[in-house]
Design a protein around this motif. Structure first.
Motif, short mmCIF file in Angstrom:
data_model
loop_
_atom_site.label_atom_id
_atom_site.label_comp_id
_atom_site.label_asym_id
_atom_site.label_seq_id
_atom_site.Cartn_x
_atom_site.Cartn_y
_atom_site.Cartn_z
N GLU A 210 -2.51 -12.38 7.58
CA GLU A 210 -2.38 -11.12 6.86
C GLU A 210 -2.49 -9.95 7.84
O GLU A 210 -3.46 -9.82 8.56
CB GLU A 210 -3.47 -11.00 5.79
CG GLU A 210 -3.36 -12.04 4.70
CD GLU A 210 -2.14 -11.84 3.82
OE1 GLU A 210 -1.58 -10.73 3.83
OE2 GLU A 210 -1.76 -12.79 3.13
N LYS A 211 -1.50 -9.09 7.86
CA LYS A 211 -1.50 -7.92 8.71
C LYS A 211 -1.75 -6.68 7.86
O LYS A 211 -1.52 -6.67 6.66
CB LYS A 211 -0.18 -7.79 9.47
CG LYS A 211 0.11 -8.99 10.38
CD LYS A 211 -0.99 -9.16 11.41
CE LYS A 211 -0.73 -10.36 12.31
NZ LYS A 211 -1.83 -10.59 13.27
N LEU A 212 -2.20 -5.61 8.52
CA LEU A 212 -2.53 -4.40 7.78
C LEU A 212 -1.33 -3.81 7.07
O LEU A 212 -1.45 -3.31 5.95
CB LEU A 212 -3.15 -3.36 8.73
CG LEU A 212 -4.50 -3.74 9.36
CD1 LEU A 212 -5.00 -2.62 10.25
CD2 LEU A 212 -5.53 -4.07 8.29
N VAL A 213 -0.18 -3.81 7.73
CA VAL A 213 1.01 -3.23 7.12
C VAL A 213 2.03 -4.33 6.86
O VAL A 213 2.52 -4.97 7.78
CB VAL A 213 1.65 -2.15 8.01
CG1 VAL A 213 2.86 -1.54 7.30
CG2 VAL A 213 0.66 -1.05 8.32
N SER A 214 2.35 -4.55 5.60
CA SER A 214 3.36 -5.54 5.23
C SER A 214 4.66 -4.83 4.88
O SER A 214 4.70 -3.61 4.70
CB SER A 214 2.88 -6.35 4.02
OG SER A 214 2.78 -5.51 2.86
N ASN A 215 5.73 -5.59 4.78
CA ASN A 215 7.01 -5.00 4.38
C ASN A 215 6.92 -4.41 2.97
O ASN A 215 7.54 -3.39 2.67
CB ASN A 215 8.11 -6.07 4.43
CG ASN A 215 8.43 -6.49 5.85
OD1 ASN A 215 8.29 -5.70 6.79
ND2 ASN A 215 8.87 -7.72 6.02
#
Length: 352
Positions: A210-215
């Motif tokens: 999980e990344k801070l900014v997703s699409n």
């Protein structure tokens, strides 16, 4: 030092009110250049509290309005969870209320936009509803990841950040290493906001898929959503970095003395600290920017206040440490022991 904790709505309101009252009293005790200056700081302090209450009230209203709505109930709850999490960090982790003002404005801009999207959602548009649900869930997880960093003792966070860097652990080196790991070329200030967040994320060593900014976040919440995450992640990195930095601690007594009566000019503050603390590990420009960043965070028990704090930090987070220091001509700062939101939050939690 204990890390921040997550307070619920009622506890958070108590914390915000308590911090406002303590800040007001401290501002009354500061020797300002004029009564007008003091009045400006007091107004901003009260405005912070009012903004936080407006954000919480709007979030609560959203949850109640769509509590029985099949398509929007979970989305509303996720957005409110994000609002609650961001306000916890604003009132616990950010001790400088002039910087908190900028943070709250970004939280409000995000929350206002997100709430409008939920209210105008056409339940029949199942594809958009699915994207919105994903974005809301992703944002909630991103804020949780950031808050987990705040909930850890800073000493451990500093140790992790400087691990294996040794004397090369300048902010330049940390960002350069992160960019290389991400295969991002060019100067930091030329990166997109999304990639800047990825760099800060890598510096903090946020792991997992999980990344801070997703699409989904970029698609649904747009610039306002990305801007809040960039500000939060960037502040966290700079706070952790400067919390154990020679520039932030070396000349504490001199800085407090210089600003004890009617404040001190920021240019003089930066020059004094950077010149006395440089030992060859950073350029003067990089050291001066670290000093500017230190203006916004706690300074050996005191907090350096300036109405310009949000603007400076916004610029620093977007430019990186290698760029020239921003002009600080005509900017005045004051020093005062602002309330410790983390300690107050723990007191509130333990008395419930």
């Amino acid at each position: 030092m204990a890390g921040m904790i997550i307070l619920n709505d009622a506890q958070l309101r108590r914390l915000a009110k308590l911090i406002r009252k303590q800040e007001e009293q401290l501002i009354y005790n500061i020797k300002f250049e004029s009564e007008n200056d003091q009045g400006t700081y007091l107004n901003d302090c009260r405005a912070n509290y009012n903004t936080a209450m407006e954000i919480l009230d709007s979030g609560n209203k959203l949850v109640k309005e769509f509590n029985d709505d099949t398509a929007r109930s979970s989305i509303a709850h996720d957005i409110y969870s994000t609002i609650e999490g961001s306000l916890n960090s604003a009132f616990q982790w950010v001790r400088n209320y002039t910087l908190r003002k900028s943070y709250l404005q970004k939280i409000k801009k995000f929350s206002t936009g997100a709430i409008d999207i939920v209210k105008t959602l056409d339940p029949k548009d199942t594809a958009f509803a699915k994207d919105l649900a994903q974005a809301a869930d992703d944002y909630k997880k991103a804020m949780w990841e950031l808050n987990k960093k705040c909930m850890s003792a800073r000493s451990q966070a500093v140790a992790n950040m400087f691990d294996q860097m040794g004397k090369r652990a300048t902010m330049d080196a940390l960002i350069e290493r992160a960019q290389k790991k991400l295969n991002l070329s060019g100067s930091f200030d030329k990166l997109s906001d999304k990639d800047k967040i990825r760099v800060y994320e890598k510096v903090m060593d946020i792991s997992g898929e999980e990344k801070l900014v997703s699409n989904a976040i970029t698609k649904i919440f747009g610039a306002a959503g990305v801007a809040l995450l960039l500000f939060t992640a960037g502040m966290m990195v700079w706070d952790i970095y400067t919390s154990d930095h020679k520039i932030r601690t070396a000349t504490h007594d001199a800085v407090v003395a210089a600003a004890s009566f009617a404040g001190a000019w920021v240019g003089e503050f930066i020059g004094t600290i950077a010149a006395s603390a440089l030992v060859g590990t950073e350029t003067f420009a990089a050291a001066a920017i670290v000093a500017v960043a230190g203006l916004a965070f706690s300074f050996a028990g005191a907090v350096i206040l300036g109405l310009f704090a949000g603007w400076l930090i916004d610029s620093i987070l977007s430019s990186g440490p290698s760029n020239k220091p921003l002009s600080t001509d005509g900017l005045r700062c004051y020093v005062a022991p602002m309330p410790d939101g983390v300690a107050l939050a723990h007191q509130i939690a333990h008395t419930d």
